[in-house]
Design an enzyme around this catalytic site. Structure first.
Site, PDB file in Angstrom:
ATOM      1  N   LEU A 129       0.887  -1.140   0.149  1.00  0.00           N
ATOM      2  CA  LEU A 129      -0.084  -0.136  -0.062  1.00  0.00           C
ATOM      3  C   LEU A 129       0.757   1.357  -0.037  1.00  0.00           C
ATOM      4  O   LEU A 129       0.551   2.229   0.933  1.00  0.00           O
ATOM      5  CB  LEU A 129      -0.962  -0.056   1.239  1.00  0.00           C
ATOM      6  N   HIS A 155       4.792  -4.256 -20.805  1.00  0.00           N
ATOM      7  CA  HIS A 155       5.342  -3.512 -19.785  1.00  0.00           C
ATOM      8  C   HIS A 155       4.943  -1.938 -20.081  1.00  0.00           C
ATOM      9  O   HIS A 155       6.222  -1.216 -20.333  1.00  0.00           O
ATOM     10  CB  HIS A 155       6.826  -3.715 -19.690  1.00  0.00           C
ATOM     11  N   GLU A 179      11.046 -10.417 -19.835  1.00  0.00           N
ATOM     12  CA  GLU A 179      10.571  -9.693 -20.880  1.00  0.00           C
ATOM     13  C   GLU A 179      11.640  -9.383 -22.029  1.00  0.00           C
ATOM     14  O   GLU A 179      12.701  -9.429 -21.671  1.00  0.00           O
ATOM     15  CB  GLU A 179      10.285  -8.417 -20.526  1.00  0.00           C
ATOM     16  N   SER A 192       0.557  -5.792   3.550  1.00  0.00           N
ATOM     17  CA  SER A 192       1.768  -4.881   3.700  1.00  0.00           C
ATOM     18  C   SER A 192       2.526  -5.524   4.681  1.00  0.00           C
ATOM     19  O   SER A 192       2.227  -6.289   5.522  1.00  0.00           O
ATOM     20  CB  SER A 192       1.232  -3.584   3.895  1.00  0.00           C
ATOM     21  N   ARG A 193       3.934  -5.028   4.843  1.00  0.00           N
ATOM     22  CA  ARG A 193       4.728  -5.479   5.848  1.00  0.00           C
ATOM     23  C   ARG A 193       4.247  -5.405   7.041  1.00  0.00           C
ATOM     24  O   ARG A 193       4.363  -6.094   7.916  1.00  0.00           O
ATOM     25  CB  ARG A 193       6.063  -5.011   5.466  1.00  0.00           C
ATOM     26  N   ILE A 228       1.158  -5.259 -11.857  1.00  0.00           N
ATOM     27  CA  ILE A 228       1.764  -4.137 -12.558  1.00  0.00           C
ATOM     28  C   ILE A 228       3.093  -3.778 -11.553  1.00  0.00           C
ATOM     29  O   ILE A 228       3.651  -2.917 -11.525  1.00  0.00           O
ATOM     30  CB  ILE A 228       0.850  -2.944 -12.621  1.00  0.00           C
ATOM     31  N   ARG A 261       6.552  -6.617 -10.650  1.00  0.00           N
ATOM     32  CA  ARG A 261       7.727  -6.870 -11.617  1.00  0.00           C
ATOM     33  C   ARG A 261       7.440  -8.538 -11.908  1.00  0.00           C
ATOM     34  O   ARG A 261       6.621  -9.010 -11.152  1.00  0.00           O
ATOM     35  CB  ARG A 261       8.736  -7.005 -10.612  1.00  0.00           C
TER      36      ARG A 261
END
Lengths: 309, 334
Positions: free
Chosen positions: A148, A275, A257, A170-171, A226, A228
């Site tokens: 986030l 990408h 890619e 989230s962490r 979106i 990696r």
């Protein structure tokens, strides 16, 4: 020195101000690096390549790595810190574009926009061949966001306008956020309709989307990446989609890619993009300006614009 | 000799169907059935329509239509007992409303059930056109990314884009909310009447051409009426300009289609996202060649969820009619 192919606008701007070497157009990279080891003071990287430990070792005069990306996964940050090499990236300017695209992918996958377009272009509609694509409503679906940060929050804001409940992993739980926190990605996946990868790629988040998460998301769930390519165990993802164990996917990034698993090409519930998260003329220019601006600031001994290290 | 069960069915009031509804094909006819009525399917007969109706439909009181079923005075003359028309569409342009009013025939539409889905389609088409989603998905799936290199960049982000909404009804308002609150666009609109500014905060333009001149994208969400037919004409398209985008989730005839196609082919406007066309299912072949155009087969409402809602509403309206109860979604002239 630049590593991968980059934007002509950026190349031109760099060439005006600096002596630019394009590593990707050099026939013998090892030879080039050894003959230029004492003159290269800056590296411009991007999502595809940056400055790993090996490169840093080969450039003893390296002072700054300026990345044409917000992602830093191609840069050995620890090593840069150790050697006092500055690192900059391009945050904020691309947040809106990436978030817009994430929503575009969600709509394209659930509403089968690309396949509907294909159906019309093929002449089937005119011929009276029944339209039988499986369109799903987007509004009101639960969107689960991994990470986030700036991009994750921008995605949440957009999805909220479609009355989508938002949950996240989230962490650590973020204070003052009204969205539902899940302590694990599996838990998040089991409780959302659309799972979005919006976190940075680090050793901890590599393959954060694995078989267990995909199973939890399930045959009615949709994955949007979106972030990696390496965030996802791509082989697992492909087999899940081919076997119908995952409801659909919208992917802007891939393990290797520009190579995309061909098994995905024929799937109506999968949208594949080359990408283009930050791929608008205006944003790429703003990113380029940040790269150049950071380099200029460094060489003029002024404060860096967007330093990471 | 008819069995009691058959006799019971034959005593059920009839609901006439002139054409096979798309919703039946997409979702399944079984969702639209009820123990309180039965369907009389004109399209299953080999007789010409007027003969079939004269022979079979003189006492029919209810008619179920879709967007494609044109109902004018000619058909109504053959249905002297008709008291209600239920449509699967939100739009009513296929019905001669004046004739229906004159004959005291009530109308039940799809009401508000589609608004979110149509709004989602409009936003999805807009993003697709601006960011070339369908075009670059095609590019990747053709194997070109690995062989031909990166795909050309899209145009500006949505934030700050000026959106002109033509028709600020239930659908238009949902489009406005998504784009302004969600994406940071600046929304303005044109409508039959200016809305109460206390409730609707967007700037109003009396004139569609002026709205177009002040917009980066025009989104058409209005019903098709005499006033809105070809509302988007040569002048409006010129005012929208070379960087402008048009999204149509209303009716094909709101746009001068021939002129729009010419503008797209010649680069007079930047792109279009189209769910509707003047002569469906015919789509101008020039559009099929363009990468800056996204096409869908009038499918904005065909989600599983909307079809489920529709089935409930259609059956509910028909059952209410036959029980002399108020219709669930009666159309009121305003």
């Amino acid at each position: 020195m630049t590593c991968p192919p980059v934007h002509p606008y950026l190349v031109e701007a760099l060439e005006k101000r600096f002596t630019l070497h394009k590593l990707d157009s050099v026939p013998d990279k090892a030879q080039f690096l050894s003959s230029h080891r004492d003159s290269i003071r800056a590296v411009v990287g991007n999502a595809a390549a940056g400055a790993d430990a090996e490169l840093i070792d080969q450039l003893p005069k390296l002072e700054i790595v300026s990345s044409y990306s917000v992602g830093l996964d191609k840069i050995d940050l620890a090593k840069c810190k150790e050697k006092g090499i500055r690192v900059t990236n391009t945050p904020d300017v691309l947040t809106d574009d990436v978030a817009d695209l994430a929503l575009g992918l969600m709509l394209a996958v659930l509403r089968r926009l690309c396949e509907s377009d294909r159906y019309v272009r093929s002449g089937l509609w005119k011929k009276g061949v029944g339209f039988n694509l499986f369109l799903l409503q987007f509004s009101g679906k639960t969107v689960g966001i991994i990470g986030l940060g700036r991009i994750g929050m921008a995605i949440a804001q957009r999805a909220e306008a479609f009355s989508c409940p938002i949950s996240y992993f989230s962490r650590s739980q973020k204070p003052g956020i009204n969205y539902k926190y899940h302590p694990s990605v599996v838990d998040l996946a089991a409780n959302c309709d659309i799972l979005v990868v919006a976190c940075a790629l680090t050793p901890e988040t590599r393959h954060i989307i694995n078989r267990e998460v995909i199973d939890a998301l399930g045959p009615k769930g949709v994955l949007i990446n979106i972030g990696r390519g390496p965030h996802v165990d791509e082989a697992e993802l492909v087999s899940a989609l081919v076997e119908g164990r995952l409801g659909g996917a919208g992917l802007d990034v891939f393990q290797d890619e520009p190579n995309v698993p061909e098994e995905l090409f024929k799937l109506e519930n999968v949208v594949l993009l080359p990408h283009v998260g930050s791929g608008t003329v205006e944003t790429r220019q703003a990113m380029a300006d940040l790269v150049v601006g950071n380099l200029e600031a460094h060489f003029l001994n002024k404060p860096l614009l967007t330093p990471v290290v | 000799m008819a069995s009691p069960a058959t006799a019971a069915v034959e005593n059920l009031p009839q609901v006439l169907l002139l054409l096979h509804p798309a919703a039946f094909t997409i979702f399944g006819e079984e969702h639209f059935t009820s123990p309180k009525f039965r369907f009389l399917k004109a399209y299953e007969s080999s007789l010409p329509l007027d003969e079939f109706l004269a022979a079979n439909a003189r006492s029919v009181r209810a008619l179920l239509v879709s967007a494609a079923t044109v109902v004018g005075a000619g058909i109504l003359d053959l249905l002297p007992e008709l008291r209600v028309i239920v449509t699967t569409s939100a739009g009513l342009d296929q019905l001669d409303l004046a004739e229906c009013r004159r004959r005291g025939i009530r109308i039940a539409s799809a009401g508000d059930i589609y608004s979110a889905d149509v709004a989602d389609c409009a936003v999805g088409l807009l993003i697709d056109v601006l960011r070339k989603i369908s075009a670059s998905n095609r590019y990747v799936k053709n194997g070109f990314w690995a062989t031909k290199g990166d795909y050309p960049l899209g145009s500006k982000q949505l934030r700050g884009k000026r959106i002109g909404i033509v028709g600020l009804g239930r659908i238009g308002l949902q489009v406005a909310k998504r784009l302004q609150q969600g994406f940071g666009c600046t929304v303005s609109y044109n409508s039959r009447k200016k809305k109460n500014p206390d409730q609707v905060p967007y700037p109003f333009y009396q004139d569609v051409r002026e709205l177009a001149a002040n917009s980066d994208a025009l989104i058409l969400c209005c019903g098709l009426t005499e006033q809105t037919r070809h509302a988007v004409d040569k002048e409006v398209l010129a005012a929208l300009g070379k960087a402008g985008v048009i999204v149509n989730v209303a009716r094909g005839a709101v746009v001068d289609e021939k002129e729009m196609v010419r503008c797209l082919v010649e680069g007079e406007i930047a792109g279009a996202g189209l769910d509707v066309f003047e002569d469906e299912p015919v789509v101008p072949k020039e559009l099929m060649e363009l990468d800056n155009v996204v096409l869908s087969p009038h499918s904005a409402v065909l989600t599983r969820e909307s079809m489920m809602e529709l089935a409930r509403l259609v059956v509910g309206n028909l059952e209410a009619f036959f029980s002399n109860e108020p219709l669930l979604s009666e159309y009121e002239d305003d």
